[in-house]
Design an enzyme around this catalytic site. Structure first.
Site, short mmCIF file in Angstrom:
data_model
loop_
_atom_site.label_atom_id
_atom_site.label_comp_id
_atom_site.label_asym_id
_atom_site.label_seq_id
_atom_site.Cartn_x
_atom_site.Cartn_y
_atom_site.Cartn_z
CG ASP A 12 65.43 82.30 -64.92
OD1 ASP A 12 64.64 82.74 -64.07
OD2 ASP A 12 65.71 82.93 -65.96
CB SER A 13 61.47 81.81 -67.06
OG SER A 13 62.11 83.05 -66.85
CB CYS A 75 63.21 81.90 -61.60
SG CYS A 75 61.70 82.68 -62.18
CD GLU A 154 65.16 87.79 -72.16
OE1 GLU A 154 64.94 87.50 -73.35
OE2 GLU A 154 65.12 86.96 -71.24
CB CYS A 186 63.18 90.29 -61.49
SG CYS A 186 63.16 89.56 -63.15
CG HIS A 188 65.54 89.15 -66.81
ND1 HIS A 188 64.99 87.96 -66.43
CD2 HIS A 188 65.72 89.07 -68.15
CE1 HIS A 188 64.82 87.19 -67.49
NE2 HIS A 188 65.27 87.83 -68.55
N1 DGL Z 1 63.87 85.72 -64.23
C1 DGL Z 1 62.51 85.79 -63.78
C2 DGL Z 1 62.44 86.17 -62.29
O1 DGL Z 1 63.45 86.24 -61.59
C3 DGL Z 1 61.66 86.74 -64.57
C4 DGL Z 1 61.57 86.51 -66.04
C5 DGL Z 1 60.25 85.97 -66.51
O2 DGL Z 1 59.24 86.71 -66.49
O3 DGL Z 1 60.21 84.81 -66.88
O4 DGL Z 1 61.36 86.37 -61.78
#
Ligand code: DGL
Length: 266
Positions: A12-13, A75, A154, A186, A188
């Site tokens: 993931d990022s 992600c 976050e 997403c 998050h």
């Molecule tokens: N976790 C990323 C997703 O599922 C989003 C976070 C980011 O913008 O890097 O798209």
């Protein structure tokens, strides 16, 4: 000594993909999970498809070099724009989170009105709409990018007045559309599920990709005879910037402590 069992690469990022790791640990306790969070280049959600695709290939290369037997793109943004590029670049099976999320939503809706929220990149790509329509062309689909939700998750501001206001501003049009199912598109967003659910009301079911993705990985491993023999699994974490912040906030996403993470050079 026996050779080490090949792992499953997950990336993931940053910390978001840990919500998927949590479900993978529950579903596949015997597997060795190798997680990479590209914390140095987070966020991906606001970046172009070309840049996200390049980062995706670089992340995958690191994990493939460790000898993993399968890749999970944990992600939505990378899954939305770079899954085909990645699949073309490797023989190792690749699982993204968009199709599992779409399947979960179609399995949940009763009135066939589905909302999808995600990063700007995910929503602009139209990937969820395509994946949902591929299952049921008659669905009514309503989408909305909610970029601030990433920062709120976050920061741990998941149920305060600011989170409630952000939910109200982002989700008003979805509430008016009378959706009965919302995809948290997403990794998050599951942290904000309570606030999002409180705003939309009990008639709207929230679904995310994590559980369905873990199920897909388990099925794929079984079908290809790749499952690890029973025995305790493990999880190791790698990041591309200093690990302190990842360790500090990662536990909220993983649901248990992130004991250590190793920084890799880029
Ligand atoms: N976790 C990323 C997703 O599922 C989003 C976070 C980011 O913008 O890097 O798209």
């Amino acid at each position: 000594m026996a050779a080490r069992e090949p792992g499953i690469g997950i990336f993931d990022s940053g910390v978001g993909g840990l919500t998927v790791v949590q479900r993978m640990i529950e579903a596949l306790p015997g597997e060795h999970l190798v997680y990479l969070g590209d914390t140095a280049r987070y966020p991906y959600g606001t970046k172009s498809a070309a840049v996200v695709s390049r980062y995706t290939l670089e992340n995958a290369k690191f994990l493939l070099d460790t000898g993993v037997k399968l890749l999970v793109v944990a992600c939505n943004t990378m899954s939305a724009v770079a899954l085909d590029v990645l699949r073309a670049a490797t023989d190792v099976p690749v699982v993204g989170v968009i199709e599992p999320g779409a399947r979960a939503a179609v399995g949940t809706t009763r009135n066939r009105k589905i909302g999808v929220i995600g990063t700007e990149g995910t929503i602009a790509s139209g990937s969820y709409t395509r994946a949902l329509r591929a299952i049921d062309p008659e669905l009514e689909i309503y989408t909305r990018a909610c970029p601030l939700f990433v920062a709120l998750a976050e920061e741990g501001w998941i149920d305060n007045a600011i989170a409630e206001q952000a939910a109200a501003m982002y989700l008003a049009s979805l509430r008016q559309s009378r959706i009965d199912t919302l995809v948290l598109g997403c990794t998050h967003y599951p942290l904000l599920a309570r606030t999002i659910g409180a705003y939309l009301g009990p008639e709207v079911q929230l679904v995310d990709s994590a559980t369905e993705t873990a199920r897909e990985v388990a099925a794929l491993l079984a079908a290809r005879g790749l499952a690890a023999p029973s025995g305790p699994g493990s999880t190791s974490f790698f990041v591309t910037d200093v690990p302190d912040r990842f360790i500090r906030i990662g536990s909220r996403f993983l649901g248990s402590a992130v004991d250590s993470a190793v920084r890799i050079e880029r």
